[in-house]
Design a protein around this motif. Sequence first.
Motif, PDB file in Angstrom:
ATOM      1  N   LYS A   4       4.121  -6.077 -14.256  1.00  0.00           N
ATOM      2  CA  LYS A   4       3.863  -5.685 -13.059  1.00  0.00           C
ATOM      3  C   LYS A   4       3.458  -6.730 -11.757  1.00  0.00           C
ATOM      4  O   LYS A   4       2.905  -7.824 -12.360  1.00  0.00           O
ATOM      5  CB  LYS A   4       2.317  -4.760 -13.295  1.00  0.00           C
ATOM      6  CG  LYS A   4       1.991  -4.149 -12.193  1.00  0.00           C
ATOM      7  CD  LYS A   4       0.425  -3.582 -12.365  1.00  0.00           C
ATOM      8  CE  LYS A   4       0.053  -2.947 -11.104  1.00  0.00           C
ATOM      9  NZ  LYS A   4      -1.626  -2.116 -11.382  1.00  0.00           N
ATOM     10  N   ILE A   6       1.723  -8.545  -8.990  1.00  0.00           N
ATOM     11  CA  ILE A   6       0.126  -8.583  -8.743  1.00  0.00           C
ATOM     12  C   ILE A   6       0.023  -9.273  -7.344  1.00  0.00           C
ATOM     13  O   ILE A   6       0.409 -10.434  -7.250  1.00  0.00           O
ATOM     14  CB  ILE A   6      -0.674  -9.418  -9.672  1.00  0.00           C
ATOM     15  CG1 ILE A   6      -0.721  -8.532 -11.018  1.00  0.00           C
ATOM     16  CG2 ILE A   6      -2.218  -9.243  -9.173  1.00  0.00           C
ATOM     17  CD1 ILE A   6      -1.624  -9.354 -12.014  1.00  0.00           C
ATOM     18  N   ASN A   7      -0.282  -8.575  -6.431  1.00  0.00           N
ATOM     19  CA  ASN A   7      -0.156  -9.280  -5.039  1.00  0.00           C
ATOM     20  C   ASN A   7      -1.377  -9.556  -4.441  1.00  0.00           C
ATOM     21  O   ASN A   7      -2.459  -8.870  -4.020  1.00  0.00           O
ATOM     22  CB  ASN A   7       0.217  -7.834  -3.909  1.00  0.00           C
ATOM     23  CG  ASN A   7       0.359  -8.419  -2.343  1.00  0.00           C
ATOM     24  OD1 ASN A   7       0.575  -9.662  -2.170  1.00  0.00           O
ATOM     25  ND2 ASN A   7       0.473  -7.529  -1.601  1.00  0.00           N
ATOM     26  N   ALA A  13      -2.087  -6.158   2.597  1.00  0.00           N
ATOM     27  CA  ALA A  13      -2.579  -6.618   1.238  1.00  0.00           C
ATOM     28  C   ALA A  13      -2.367  -5.260   0.109  1.00  0.00           C
ATOM     29  O   ALA A  13      -1.946  -4.190   0.881  1.00  0.00           O
ATOM     30  CB  ALA A  13      -3.968  -6.965   1.337  1.00  0.00           C
ATOM     31  N   LYS A  14      -2.856  -5.568  -0.989  1.00  0.00           N
ATOM     32  CA  LYS A  14      -2.727  -4.735  -2.066  1.00  0.00           C
ATOM     33  C   LYS A  14      -3.382  -3.436  -1.695  1.00  0.00           C
ATOM     34  O   LYS A  14      -4.575  -3.494  -1.195  1.00  0.00           O
ATOM     35  CB  LYS A  14      -3.039  -5.384  -3.326  1.00  0.00           C
ATOM     36  CG  LYS A  14      -3.255  -4.502  -4.673  1.00  0.00           C
ATOM     37  CD  LYS A  14      -3.649  -5.217  -5.887  1.00  0.00           C
ATOM     38  CE  LYS A  14      -3.883  -4.662  -7.221  1.00  0.00           C
ATOM     39  NZ  LYS A  14      -3.426  -3.361  -7.398  1.00  0.00           N
ATOM     40  N   LEU A  15      -2.860  -2.261  -2.091  1.00  0.00           N
ATOM     41  CA  LEU A  15      -3.711  -0.920  -1.946  1.00  0.00           C
ATOM     42  C   LEU A  15      -4.098  -0.396  -3.396  1.00  0.00           C
ATOM     43  O   LEU A  15      -3.350  -0.801  -4.373  1.00  0.00           O
ATOM     44  CB  LEU A  15      -2.736   0.229  -1.270  1.00  0.00           C
ATOM     45  CG  LEU A  15      -2.746  -0.113   0.184  1.00  0.00           C
ATOM     46  CD1 LEU A  15      -1.414   0.830   0.681  1.00  0.00           C
ATOM     47  CD2 LEU A  15      -3.965   0.526   0.755  1.00  0.00           C
ATOM     48  N   GLU A  17      -3.975   1.349  -6.612  1.00  0.00           N
ATOM     49  CA  GLU A  17      -2.922   2.527  -7.456  1.00  0.00           C
ATOM     50  C   GLU A  17      -3.026   3.773  -7.006  1.00  0.00           C
ATOM     51  O   GLU A  17      -2.251   4.532  -6.918  1.00  0.00           O
ATOM     52  CB  GLU A  17      -2.685   2.065  -8.842  1.00  0.00           C
ATOM     53  CG  GLU A  17      -1.303   2.465  -9.372  1.00  0.00           C
ATOM     54  CD  GLU A  17      -0.994   1.950 -10.639  1.00  0.00           C
ATOM     55  OE1 GLU A  17      -0.603   2.611 -11.318  1.00  0.00           O
ATOM     56  OE2 GLU A  17      -1.335   0.773 -11.066  1.00  0.00           O
ATOM     57  N   THR A 200      -3.524   0.373   5.456  1.00  0.00           N
ATOM     58  CA  THR A 200      -2.218  -0.178   5.959  1.00  0.00           C
ATOM     59  C   THR A 200      -2.195  -0.797   7.213  1.00  0.00           C
ATOM     60  O   THR A 200      -3.276  -0.357   8.036  1.00  0.00           O
ATOM     61  CB  THR A 200      -1.150   0.742   5.588  1.00  0.00           C
ATOM     62  OG1 THR A 200      -1.378   1.892   6.633  1.00  0.00           O
ATOM     63  CG2 THR A 200      -0.862   1.099   4.196  1.00  0.00           C
ATOM     64  N   GLN A 327       2.439 -13.931  -3.516  1.00  0.00           N
ATOM     65  CA  GLN A 327       1.571 -14.225  -2.008  1.00  0.00           C
ATOM     66  C   GLN A 327       0.429 -14.964  -2.140  1.00  0.00           C
ATOM     67  O   GLN A 327      -0.486 -14.973  -1.608  1.00  0.00           O
ATOM     68  CB  GLN A 327       1.417 -12.723  -1.722  1.00  0.00           C
ATOM     69  CG  GLN A 327       2.391 -11.890  -1.502  1.00  0.00           C
ATOM     70  CD  GLN A 327       2.956 -11.987  -0.122  1.00  0.00           C
ATOM     71  OE1 GLN A 327       2.875 -13.074   0.632  1.00  0.00           O
ATOM     72  NE2 GLN A 327       3.611 -10.995   0.400  1.00  0.00           N
ATOM     73  N   ALA A 344      -9.004  -3.736  -3.711  1.00  0.00           N
ATOM     74  CA  ALA A 344      -8.002  -3.120  -4.498  1.00  0.00           C
ATOM     75  C   ALA A 344      -7.546  -4.092  -5.680  1.00  0.00           C
ATOM     76  O   ALA A 344      -6.818  -3.644  -6.783  1.00  0.00           O
ATOM     77  CB  ALA A 344      -6.753  -2.787  -3.838  1.00  0.00           C
ATOM     78  N   MET A 345      -7.764  -5.349  -5.517  1.00  0.00           N
ATOM     79  CA  MET A 345      -7.397  -6.256  -6.679  1.00  0.00           C
ATOM     80  C   MET A 345      -8.457  -6.197  -7.671  1.00  0.00           C
ATOM     81  O   MET A 345      -9.878  -6.149  -7.658  1.00  0.00           O
ATOM     82  CB  MET A 345      -7.791  -7.671  -6.149  1.00  0.00           C
ATOM     83  CG  MET A 345      -7.264  -8.969  -7.088  1.00  0.00           C
ATOM     84  SD  MET A 345      -5.644  -8.803  -7.643  1.00  0.00           S
ATOM     85  CE  MET A 345      -4.742  -9.083  -6.230  1.00  0.00           C
ATOM     86  N   GLU A 349      -6.766  -8.035 -13.307  1.00  0.00           N
ATOM     87  CA  GLU A 349      -5.680  -8.814 -12.485  1.00  0.00           C
ATOM     88  C   GLU A 349      -6.251 -10.226 -12.037  1.00  0.00           C
ATOM     89  O   GLU A 349      -5.646 -11.138 -12.141  1.00  0.00           O
ATOM     90  CB  GLU A 349      -5.249  -7.912 -11.279  1.00  0.00           C
ATOM     91  CG  GLU A 349      -4.520  -6.625 -11.603  1.00  0.00           C
ATOM     92  CD  GLU A 349      -4.308  -5.923 -10.423  1.00  0.00           C
ATOM     93  OE1 GLU A 349      -3.171  -5.003 -10.287  1.00  0.00           O
ATOM     94  OE2 GLU A 349      -5.062  -5.765  -9.345  1.00  0.00           O
TER      95      GLU A 349
END
Length: 366
Positions: A4, A6-7, A13-15, A17, A200, A327, A344-345, A349
């Motif tokens: 997967k 991982i941003n 940025a990550k949203l 899931e 977003t 990133q 969201a992280m 992760e």
Amino acid sequence: MENKIINFGAGPAKLPEEVLKEVQKNLIDYEGTGLSVMEMSHRSAGYFKINEDAMNDLRELVGVPSNYKILFMQGGGTGMFSAVCLNLMGRTGTADYLVTGSWSAKAAKEATQYGSVNLILPKVQKYTSVPRQSTWSLDPNASYVYYCDNETVDGVEFDFVPETKDVPLVCDMSSNFLSRPIDVSKFGVIFAGAQKNVGTAGITVVIVREDLLGKPMKITPSILDFTITEKNNSIYNTPPTFIVHVMSLVFKWIKRNGGLQGMYNNSLVKSKLIYDIIDKSNGFYACPVDKNVRSRMNVPFRIGCASGHEDLETEFLKLCESKHLIQLKGHRSVGGIRASLYNAMTIAETQILADLMESFFGNKKR
């Protein structure tokens, strides 16, 4: 989680899931309307409910007092650099700016177009600290005092809320908004771009005390006028309907996951995982920021020595990408590595990055 992505990007940025799955479910047919939110008229009852729900959820989530208005505006944080001046600086023609990083420096520069700017803190080559308020000299006649609560580029986060007495306090919270509880009553204006913790890119949340409305400069464009935006319930012009929808889902996700206190508790765990590796590496990893103002959201560090070692950093970044951690390259203005740990992280992760850092250090130490 092995394959997967991982941003760790600083934004967009990550949203969560869960939110992405909800968006996917309703993307073509929103709640049986036969329309995507992206197709929905901003004057329709369906969108009006999305807009109202988002505002009400945010008010409840943050504890926004009744004498504050919530606005959804366009132009991002950069647009708000001008909007704040245009709406507030007309009172005395001057404002105090606390420059503690790249974004507050840009805001102060923008403000010079509209009035007199007092730079409260001495200029520095690198932003690594927040001087204590006892060293400041604020102007009691300033229209407002401006600061950035978390500097995304430099990794500096205020560990206190400035006391400005009767002068309105304006805060750019773009990269740590909704990551901890806040007392809104201490501020005149809070704004935050959505693309970090809120949703977003394309919308900016503004919370403004109602007594600060109604006094814009005559040159203020309608699109940046807080008063016009408030009177029109943030639908003065066509809003980015889909983005507001996503943001509304993020608010509900935060509420389901412990609210702001839950986000704060997680942020402490996540940031500690990374900072502990840095601090225990005997200088192999180095974070330049003073410990008391290290950001929970954006962790910058160098590898190899205090000033960084580009070969090692390039090797580390390639290793991260091979493990699907992306990133992580630092902002071009400061270099090095930067791990952004927004809401969201997950802790799991973040642990993967911490383990990789520890392994990389162990291999180089041998």
